[in-house]
Design a protein around this motif. Structure first.
Motif, PDB file in Angstrom:
ATOM      1  N   LEU A 123       0.817  -1.201   0.000  1.00  0.00           N
ATOM      2  CA  LEU A 123       0.000   0.000   0.000  1.00  0.00           C
ATOM      3  C   LEU A 123       0.856   1.259   0.000  1.00  0.00           C
ATOM      4  N   LYS A 124       0.261   2.359  -0.405  1.00  0.00           N
ATOM      5  CA  LYS A 124       0.931   3.649  -0.278  1.00  0.00           C
ATOM      6  C   LYS A 124       1.149   3.930   1.197  1.00  0.00           C
ATOM      7  N   THR A 125       2.163   4.730   1.513  1.00  0.00           N
ATOM      8  CA  THR A 125       2.508   4.950   2.918  1.00  0.00           C
ATOM      9  C   THR A 125       2.123   6.339   3.411  1.00  0.00           C
ATOM     10  N   THR A 149       1.661  -3.359   4.280  1.00  0.00           N
ATOM     11  CA  THR A 149       1.475  -4.498   3.402  1.00  0.00           C
ATOM     12  C   THR A 149       0.093  -5.071   3.633  1.00  0.00           C
ATOM     13  N   LEU A 150      -0.705  -5.158   2.597  1.00  0.00           N
ATOM     14  CA  LEU A 150      -2.068  -5.677   2.692  1.00  0.00           C
ATOM     15  C   LEU A 150      -2.113  -7.114   2.184  1.00  0.00           C
ATOM     16  N   GLN A 209      -4.356  -9.571   0.892  1.00  0.00           N
ATOM     17  CA  GLN A 209      -5.702  -9.563   0.328  1.00  0.00           C
ATOM     18  C   GLN A 209      -6.468 -10.854   0.602  1.00  0.00           C
ATOM     19  N   THR A 210      -5.746 -11.969   0.769  1.00  0.00           N
ATOM     20  CA  THR A 210      -6.447 -13.236   0.969  1.00  0.00           C
ATOM     21  C   THR A 210      -7.139 -13.286   2.327  1.00  0.00           C
ATOM     22  N   THR A 211      -6.591 -12.632   3.324  1.00  0.00           N
ATOM     23  CA  THR A 211      -7.204 -12.633   4.653  1.00  0.00           C
ATOM     24  C   THR A 211      -7.700 -11.243   5.038  1.00  0.00           C
ATOM     25  N   ASN A 212      -7.565 -10.290   4.119  1.00  0.00           N
ATOM     26  CA  ASN A 212      -8.059  -8.935   4.334  1.00  0.00           C
ATOM     27  C   ASN A 212      -7.516  -8.336   5.624  1.00  0.00           C
ATOM     28  N   GLN A 213      -6.205  -8.338   5.755  1.00  0.00           N
ATOM     29  CA  GLN A 213      -5.589  -7.703   6.907  1.00  0.00           C
ATOM     30  C   GLN A 213      -4.355  -6.933   6.462  1.00  0.00           C
ATOM     31  N   TYR A 227      -7.305   2.018  10.337  1.00  0.00           N
ATOM     32  CA  TYR A 227      -8.608   1.383  10.463  1.00  0.00           C
ATOM     33  C   TYR A 227      -9.701   2.251   9.863  1.00  0.00           C
ATOM     34  N   ARG A 228      -9.591   3.572  10.048  1.00  0.00           N
ATOM     35  CA  ARG A 228     -10.565   4.478   9.452  1.00  0.00           C
ATOM     36  C   ARG A 228     -10.582   4.320   7.924  1.00  0.00           C
ATOM     37  N   GLN A 229      -9.395   4.128   7.350  1.00  0.00           N
ATOM     38  CA  GLN A 229      -9.281   4.078   5.898  1.00  0.00           C
ATOM     39  C   GLN A 229      -9.611   2.708   5.309  1.00  0.00           C
ATOM     40  N   TYR A 230      -9.199   1.609   6.011  1.00  0.00           N
ATOM     41  CA  TYR A 230      -9.328   0.286   5.401  1.00  0.00           C
ATOM     42  C   TYR A 230     -10.335  -0.627   6.091  1.00  0.00           C
ATOM     43  N   ARG A 231     -10.696  -0.346   7.328  1.00  0.00           N
ATOM     44  CA  ARG A 231     -11.695  -1.111   8.074  1.00  0.00           C
ATOM     45  C   ARG A 231     -11.438  -2.617   8.002  1.00  0.00           C
ATOM     46  N   CYS A 232     -10.229  -3.030   8.398  1.00  0.00           N
ATOM     47  CA  CYS A 232      -9.880  -4.442   8.417  1.00  0.00           C
ATOM     48  C   CYS A 232      -8.882  -4.677   9.549  1.00  0.00           C
TER      49      CYS A 232
END
Length: 285
Positions: A33-35, A48-49, A51-55, A83-88
């Motif tokens: 992800l962008k920093t 680092t996102l 995507q398979t576990t959405n964390q 958390y505000r931005q990605y909610r995961c």
């Protein structure tokens, strides 16, 4: 930020390896992800996102324990913004690179009133080097790992670098190792163990050089060419306390990269030139 930047480069270049190390997750479906986070411009070292576990795996690399605001508060602030931005779910790991006894390196939570936020801390000087020696992407971190014989460890890492088949990868890993080795070893020893021309030929050298130009930094400072930093410090001292005698100037110019960075922060608290002398006596024993 010099050493932090090389770790950020490695995390973004080899996110799978860092995820496997820190989360014991073998997934390869990873997005870097962008920093820069929303609300106010604020940067973190590596996001680092998975995507398979959405964390999100948030890495924070620290060289010096001092931080303003404090590191625990920053970690809470980062978590809220993320958390505000990605909610995961968000996993946060702080990696201390340089040996220190500071309480900051042993603190793993922010707590005030009813608010408590926890994160994970890794102190590189407590880690077994064998793990990092087995992974080319993590090999540069091996020079900071636990050892009773630092020079022998540096030589072992150099041997591992030498057998990397890909020339480009060997150059990049060598450059990364030499930069991080500056946290533990004098530049002359690093030069004896590694060939400097390999660093200059590496892609990572060129990328960090360009980044350094954008940030007003010089890549030479990252690999041991600290003349510019020493000159700047001497000019600052001269402006505050008058002329700095030649012997003291020579002592400043002989400092390692890390000590120059520490002096650049410490001099802000000096009230007299004698404070500089005491500081040099403590760091050049």
């Amino acid at each position: 930020m010099a050493y932090d930047n090389i770790c950020k480069y490695l995390a973004e270049k080899y996110p799978t390896n860092f995820v496997r190390w820190l989360l014991s997750d073998s997934t390869t479906d990873i997005q870097v992800l962008k920093t820069e986070l929303n609300v106010e411009p604020i940067r973190v070292d590596s996001l680092t996102l998975l995507q398979t576990t959405n964390q999100i795996l948030h890495l924070e690399f620290q060289t010096l324990p001092a931080s303003n605001p404090s590191l625990p508060f920053r970690m809470l602030d980062y978590w809220v913004r993320l958390y505000r931005q990605y909610r995961c779910p968000i996993k946060q790991v702080v990696i201390f690179l340089k040996t220190t006894t500071s309480e900051a390196a042993y603190t793993q939570q922010f707590e005030v009133g009813n608010t408590r936020h926890q994160y994970r801390v890794i102190r590189m000087w407590e880690q077994e080097p064998a793990f990092f020696m087995r992974d080319i992407a993590l090999l540069p971190l091996a020079v900071l790992a636990q050892t009773d014989s630092p020079q022998a460890l540096l030589e072992q890492v150099a041997e591992q670098v030498a057998i990397i088949e890909s020339q480009e990868q060997r150059q990049n890993v060598s450059a990364s190792v030499q930069i991080l080795a500056g946290l533990r070893f004098e530049k002359e020893l690093i030069k004896q163990v590694f060939r400097e021309d390999i660093v200059k030929e590496s892609v990572i050298y060129q990328e960090i050089l360009q980044e350094g130009v954008r940030q007003g930094e010089r890549f030479g400072r990252l690999i041991g060419r600290a003349e510019g930093e020493a000159t700047l410090i001497i000019r600052q001292l001269t402006r505050r306390f008058g002329s700095v005698d030649p012997t003291t100037q020579e002592r400043i110019q002989s400092l390692s990269n890390l000590h120059l960075e520490e002096l650049s922060e410490a001099l802000l608290d000096f009230s007299a030139i004698t404070d500089l002398t005491l500081w040099l006596d403590e760091h050049q024993q």
